[in-house]
Write a protein that holds these residues in place. Structure first.
Motif, short mmCIF file in Angstrom:
data_model
loop_
_atom_site.label_atom_id
_atom_site.label_comp_id
_atom_site.label_asym_id
_atom_site.label_seq_id
_atom_site.Cartn_x
_atom_site.Cartn_y
_atom_site.Cartn_z
N ALA A 173 47.82 63.17 41.29
CA ALA A 173 48.46 62.95 39.99
C ALA A 173 48.88 61.49 39.83
CB ALA A 173 49.67 63.87 39.85
N GLU A 174 49.39 60.90 40.91
CA GLU A 174 49.83 59.51 40.85
C GLU A 174 48.67 58.56 40.58
OE1 GLU A 174 52.87 61.81 43.14
OE2 GLU A 174 50.67 61.69 43.17
N ALA A 175 47.54 58.78 41.27
CA ALA A 175 46.39 57.90 41.10
C ALA A 175 45.79 58.04 39.71
CB ALA A 175 45.33 58.21 42.17
N LEU A 176 45.71 59.26 39.21
CA LEU A 176 45.17 59.46 37.87
C LEU A 176 46.10 58.87 36.82
CD1 LEU A 176 43.85 63.11 38.27
CD2 LEU A 176 42.46 61.06 37.91
N LEU A 177 47.41 59.02 37.03
CA LEU A 177 48.35 58.44 36.08
C LEU A 177 48.23 56.92 36.04
CD1 LEU A 177 50.65 58.91 34.07
CD2 LEU A 177 52.24 58.62 35.96
N ALA A 178 48.09 56.30 37.21
CA ALA A 178 47.94 54.84 37.25
C ALA A 178 46.68 54.41 36.51
CB ALA A 178 47.88 54.37 38.70
N ALA A 179 45.60 55.16 36.67
CA ALA A 179 44.35 54.83 35.97
C ALA A 179 44.51 55.01 34.47
CB ALA A 179 43.22 55.70 36.50
N ILE A 180 45.23 56.04 34.08
CA ILE A 180 45.48 56.27 32.65
C ILE A 180 46.31 55.14 32.06
CG2 ILE A 180 46.81 57.74 31.06
CD1 ILE A 180 45.82 60.13 32.79
N GLU A 181 47.35 54.73 32.78
CA GLU A 181 48.21 53.66 32.28
C GLU A 181 47.44 52.36 32.09
OE1 GLU A 181 51.28 53.82 35.25
OE2 GLU A 181 52.65 54.86 33.89
N GLN A 182 46.45 52.11 32.93
CA GLN A 182 45.63 50.91 32.79
C GLN A 182 44.87 50.90 31.48
OE1 GLN A 182 43.07 50.58 36.18
NE2 GLN A 182 44.73 50.09 37.60
N ARG A 183 44.58 52.08 30.97
CA ARG A 183 43.78 52.19 29.76
C ARG A 183 44.60 52.25 28.49
NH1 ARG A 183 41.10 53.93 33.98
NH2 ARG A 183 38.84 53.77 34.07
N MET A 184 45.89 52.51 28.60
CA MET A 184 46.69 52.64 27.38
C MET A 184 48.00 51.86 27.43
SD MET A 184 48.33 56.47 27.52
CE MET A 184 49.28 56.10 26.05
N GLY A 185 48.16 51.02 28.43
CA GLY A 185 49.37 50.22 28.48
C GLY A 185 50.53 50.99 29.09
N PRO A 186 51.72 50.42 29.03
CA PRO A 186 52.88 50.99 29.73
C PRO A 186 53.64 52.04 28.93
CG PRO A 186 53.48 48.91 28.75
CD PRO A 186 52.02 49.12 28.42
N ASP A 187 52.99 52.64 27.92
CA ASP A 187 53.72 53.57 27.05
C ASP A 187 54.05 54.88 27.73
OD1 ASP A 187 53.66 51.74 25.04
OD2 ASP A 187 51.84 52.53 24.13
N ILE A 188 53.26 55.29 28.73
CA ILE A 188 53.56 56.53 29.45
C ILE A 188 54.66 56.27 30.47
CG2 ILE A 188 52.64 58.16 31.14
CD1 ILE A 188 50.09 58.24 29.68
N GLU A 189 55.67 57.09 30.42
CA GLU A 189 56.77 56.95 31.37
C GLU A 189 56.29 57.32 32.77
OE1 GLU A 189 59.91 56.03 30.78
OE2 GLU A 189 59.50 55.67 28.67
#
Length: 200
Positions: free
Chosen positions: A162-178
């Motif tokens: 979950a942590e690795a996927l979240l980091a990859a997601i954040e790279q694609r949409m900026g820091p908006d995800i907590e």
């Protein structure tokens, strides 16, 4: 980097808003132990991101390794024809060690499906073409094992925690995800959900 040959469309099973800024698509195999681990990681991720990510499931049954994977994929699609794809999807991963045909019928009954229709559709393999199409499209998109993830159409080559996927997601949409907080469980401590089913 590999990209999806076909984008997400009405033929796909998706959970989450169609206008979510990120789409996470998985090519999976219901009998694959790595997909089983990924299932629980995705549950953690979903708890963290809510409706900011759309989750999409496609089939990639590795039949030479997993003899029950193809029929399980057909069962998920057959349940989907009655509006219960995601319920069957989760049931199959929660009971990965028992995917033989009698067990699939038990799961369908537990989900309240029309058993006559479900049994007939499964016996006649009515949903097999959809599973085969997913597999062929996966091969064309460079999928060669499971689980394989694509984020906004681009292959994710890192870990699937979950942590690795979240980091990859954040790279694609900026820091908006907590950052992930308030999760129902910590990584590595996987609860069992649903009642286990014995072999019939």
């Amino acid at each position: 980097m590999s990209r999806l040959r076909r984008g997400v469309d009405a033929n796909d099973w998706a959970r989450g808003p169609a206008d979510a800024p990120v789409t996470l698509l998985e090519y999976g195999d219901f009998e694959c132990p790595f997909c089983g681990r990924a299932f629980w990681e995705l549950k953690r991720l979903e708890s963290a991101v809510g409706d900011r990510v759309r989750f999409v499931s496609r089939h990639f049954p590795l039949t030479q390794l997993h003899p029950h994977a193809l029929l399980a994929a057909e069962a998920a699609e057959t349940a989907g024809a009655q509006g219960k794809f995601w319920e069957m999807h989760d049931m199959l991963f929660q009971n990965q060690q028992n995917l033989e045909a009698p067990a699939l019928l038990t799961y369908a009954a537990d989900l309240g499906l029309d058993m006559g229709r479900f049994t007939r559709d499964l016996q006649e393999h009515r949903c097999l073409p959809k599973v085969q199409r997913d597999f062929i499209e996966g091969v064309r998109s460079g999928v060669n094992g499971t689980p394989t993830f694509f984020i906004n159409g681009e292959r994710h080559n890192g870990a699937y925690t979950a942590e690795a996927l979240l980091a990859a997601i954040e790279q694609r949409m900026g820091p908006d995800i907590e950052p992930m907080t308030g999760l129902p469980w910590e990584g590595g401590r996987v609860p069992r959900m649903g009642r286990p089913h014995s072999r019939m």
